[in-house]
Scaffold this motif. Structure first.
Motif, PDB file in Angstrom:
ATOM      1  N   ASN A 104     -24.397 -17.976 -54.875  1.00 17.20           N
ATOM      2  CA  ASN A 104     -24.213 -18.123 -53.435  1.00 17.20           C
ATOM      3  C   ASN A 104     -25.579 -18.301 -52.773  1.00 17.20           C
ATOM      4  O   ASN A 104     -26.595 -18.454 -53.468  1.00 17.20           O
ATOM      5  CB  ASN A 104     -23.426 -16.941 -52.844  1.00 17.20           C
ATOM      6  CG  ASN A 104     -24.172 -15.622 -52.994  1.00 17.20           C
ATOM      7  OD1 ASN A 104     -25.399 -15.587 -53.079  1.00 17.20           O
ATOM      8  ND2 ASN A 104     -23.436 -14.516 -53.027  1.00 17.20           N
ATOM      9  N   THR A 105     -25.647 -18.250 -51.457  1.00 22.42           N
ATOM     10  CA  THR A 105     -26.888 -18.569 -50.751  1.00 22.42           C
ATOM     11  C   THR A 105     -27.975 -17.508 -50.916  1.00 22.42           C
ATOM     12  O   THR A 105     -29.156 -17.792 -50.699  1.00 22.42           O
ATOM     13  CB  THR A 105     -26.616 -18.763 -49.248  1.00 22.42           C
ATOM     14  OG1 THR A 105     -25.961 -17.588 -48.740  1.00 22.42           O
ATOM     15  CG2 THR A 105     -25.726 -19.979 -49.015  1.00 22.42           C
ATOM     16  N   THR A 106     -27.608 -16.300 -51.327  1.00 23.08           N
ATOM     17  CA  THR A 106     -28.618 -15.244 -51.477  1.00 23.08           C
ATOM     18  C   THR A 106     -29.004 -14.989 -52.929  1.00 23.08           C
ATOM     19  O   THR A 106     -30.038 -14.370 -53.200  1.00 23.08           O
ATOM     20  CB  THR A 106     -28.112 -13.917 -50.868  1.00 23.08           C
ATOM     21  OG1 THR A 106     -26.959 -13.469 -51.603  1.00 23.08           O
ATOM     22  CG2 THR A 106     -27.744 -14.100 -49.404  1.00 23.08           C
ATOM     23  N   ARG A 146     -36.233 -20.084 -55.216  1.00 25.84           N
ATOM     24  CA  ARG A 146     -35.756 -19.013 -54.339  1.00 25.84           C
ATOM     25  C   ARG A 146     -36.558 -17.738 -54.538  1.00 25.84           C
ATOM     26  O   ARG A 146     -36.865 -17.023 -53.576  1.00 25.84           O
ATOM     27  CB  ARG A 146     -34.277 -18.750 -54.587  1.00 25.84           C
ATOM     28  CG  ARG A 146     -33.353 -19.853 -54.100  1.00 25.84           C
ATOM     29  CD  ARG A 146     -31.898 -19.420 -54.221  1.00 25.84           C
ATOM     30  NE  ARG A 146     -30.988 -20.467 -53.755  1.00 25.84           N
ATOM     31  CZ  ARG A 146     -29.670 -20.333 -53.697  1.00 25.84           C
ATOM     32  NH1 ARG A 146     -29.104 -19.199 -54.093  1.00 25.84           N
ATOM     33  NH2 ARG A 146     -28.906 -21.324 -53.262  1.00 25.84           N
ATOM     34  N   THR A 173     -38.722 -15.641 -51.422  1.00 24.40           N
ATOM     35  CA  THR A 173     -37.987 -14.461 -50.941  1.00 24.40           C
ATOM     36  C   THR A 173     -38.905 -13.255 -50.780  1.00 24.40           C
ATOM     37  O   THR A 173     -39.809 -13.036 -51.598  1.00 24.40           O
ATOM     38  CB  THR A 173     -36.840 -14.115 -51.913  1.00 24.40           C
ATOM     39  OG1 THR A 173     -35.923 -15.214 -51.973  1.00 24.40           O
ATOM     40  CG2 THR A 173     -36.096 -12.870 -51.469  1.00 24.40           C
ATOM     41  N   CYS A 182     -29.057 -10.365 -54.354  1.00 22.48           N
ATOM     42  CA  CYS A 182     -29.813 -11.478 -54.956  1.00 22.48           C
ATOM     43  C   CYS A 182     -29.408 -11.764 -56.400  1.00 22.48           C
ATOM     44  O   CYS A 182     -29.871 -12.740 -56.988  1.00 22.48           O
ATOM     45  CB  CYS A 182     -31.316 -11.179 -54.912  1.00 22.48           C
ATOM     46  SG  CYS A 182     -32.009 -11.092 -53.251  1.00 22.48           S
TER      47      CYS A 182
END
Length: 449
Positions: free
Chosen positions: A240-242, A284, A288, A334
């Protein structure tokens, strides 16, 4: 006279029409399919070859989205060397003649999967066997990033050069490799090297070192792929996006799991996670800020590692894996967790079978920790390792790999892990059939309507 002229004109026009029809019709015909190399994995007399070929009906081709009128086209895949960071100039470029994969609108960069491994000590043979297993069933090309201490770098280069000379072009044409020295960007390098096993902490620094790599699969040297790496790579699309990393649980049953019973530090979820197989979106990770127990604001991955180690170094047992558990304890959103069959270890069978996914689908990735490939404590794991290690790529897959593996498993049925041979064999057989079906579908001209 006029009648004769009209007859002559009509005859000439008719003749021109016939010539145009004749040459135009032939030009529109499909060209014959180009001959391809003979399939050495499954010879012509193979029953499986005949069985699959007989299924190439119009319906099958429709399901596989293969057009009936147009012949399949092929392109040669050229090698592109991408040495970045501190990589030693070891990337092997190949330009051998041979048939490539079907042409695609996607770029070469999009087709390459990245796989990293860290090898220190006596791990050369084990690492080469892991590489061999990854190439055995993979579809897309693989770029290997091998991190090794100085004494091993020349051995790896010689080992790869030797294997390249032994393996068929169809295999060597779809992989590249780079060899890197062991480096740590923060903290004391000698202290990091001694964390748990020699050089194991190097995996923590992959996002920092491989700055040009977007996504990466890290595996321990004692890992074997029993199905295409492409299938593991597809988990990236499930993020997913995280989510920015994926691992399997350390155990399936909390009451016998190590973290749930003995850990003296925070860990992910109920049983913790095992870092022997770790899929990462490095882009990512680099962008982050991670929550932590040291300061109220987030820290970047590189800035987090050393203070985290300093805080917990007297409380951790499994080194870098414990640090990853601490990180994802505070950043659980995450992490994506994949099922146990993607990191199947002796713990999943030595106390009784406790990986339902492996029982149903078979083992996808075998992780022979505890040194089980090299002793007789868990013969089922050793049988698989020996079979892949000894398999000659040029030979028939079923005759030279699956049947000997199946036969040797008979000697392990009285052991804790060997009593469920289908767990180890199911996915191997399925992967072999998939490899062969892809070869047949690519090499056999579709039948006319």
């Amino acid at each position: 006279m006029r009648i004769h002229c009209k007859i002559v004109v009509i005859a000439v026009c008719f003749g021109v029409f016939l010539l145009l029809y004749f040459f135009g019709g032939n030009a529109a015909d499909d060209p014959p399919l180009k001959e391809v190399e003979e399939d050495n994995y499954f010879p012509k007399f193979s029953g499986l070859r005949n069985n699959v070929a007989s299924k190439l009906t119009k319906k099958t081709l429709d399901e596989l989205h293969i057009p009936h009128k147009q012949p399949l086209t092929y392109r040669k895949v050229s090698k592109v060397s991408s040495r970045g960071g501190n990589a030693i100039a070891k990337s092997r470029q190949r330009s051998d003649m041979g048939v490539g994969r079907p042409a695609s609108k996607r770029t070469r960069a999009e087709e390459v999967m990245h796989l990293a491994v860290v090898a220190c000590g006596n791990r050369l043979d084990e690492t080469l066997t892991m590489v061999k297993s990854a190439l055995l069933f993979s579809i897309k090309s693989i770029k290997f990033h091998i991190f090794a201490e100085d004494p091993l770098t020349s051995q790896f280069e010689k080992g790869f050069l030797f294997q390249l000379s032994q393996w068929p072009h169809a295999i060597t044409n779809k992989f590249q490799y780079s060899i890197y020295p062991i480096t740590f960007s923060v903290g004391n390098a000698e202290e990091w090297k001694k964390l748990f096993k020699p050089c194991a902490a190097q995996r923590l620094f992959l996002p920092v070192i491989l700055k040009d790599v977007d996504s990466l699969l890290y595996v321990d040297t004692d890992v074997l792929f029993l199905r295409p790496m492409d299938d593991m790579w597809s988990f990236l699309k499930a993020f997913n996006t995280t989510q920015l990393a994926a691992m399997a649980p350390e155990h399936e049953i909390p009451k016998i799991g190590w973290y749930s019973r003995f850990a003296r530090h925070p860990f992910y979820g109920v049983t913790g996670v095992n870092s022997g197989v770790m899929l990462m979106n490095l882009t990512r990770i680099r962008s982050t800020l991670f929550k932590n127990s040291m300061i109220t604001s987030g820290l970047s991955w590189e800035d987090l590692l050393h203070p985290l180690y300093q805080k917990y170094k007297n409380h951790i047992t499994w080194g870098d894996q414990d640090l990853l558990n601490i990180i994802f304890h505070y950043n659980s959103e995450c992490l994506y967790t994949f099922p146990c069959q993607w990191n199947y270890r002796p713990d999943h069978c030595m106390y009784g079978s406790n990986c339902k996914g492996a029982e149903e689908e078979g083992v996808s990735i075998l992780h022979g920790n505890r040194g089980v490939y090299h002793d007789d404590k868990q013969p089922a794991f050793k049988v698989v390792y020996d079979a892949i290690h000894e398999y000659p790529f040029e030979d028939n897959l079923f005759q030279s790999l699956f049947y000997p593996l199946q036969t040797k498993f008979l000697d392990t049925v009285n052991t804790l892990c060997g009593r469920i041979p289908q767990v180890f064999l199911k996915q191997v057989e399925k992967s072999m059939r998939t490899v062969y079906e892809k070869k047949v579908v690519r090499h056999v001209r579709p039948p006319p309507k």
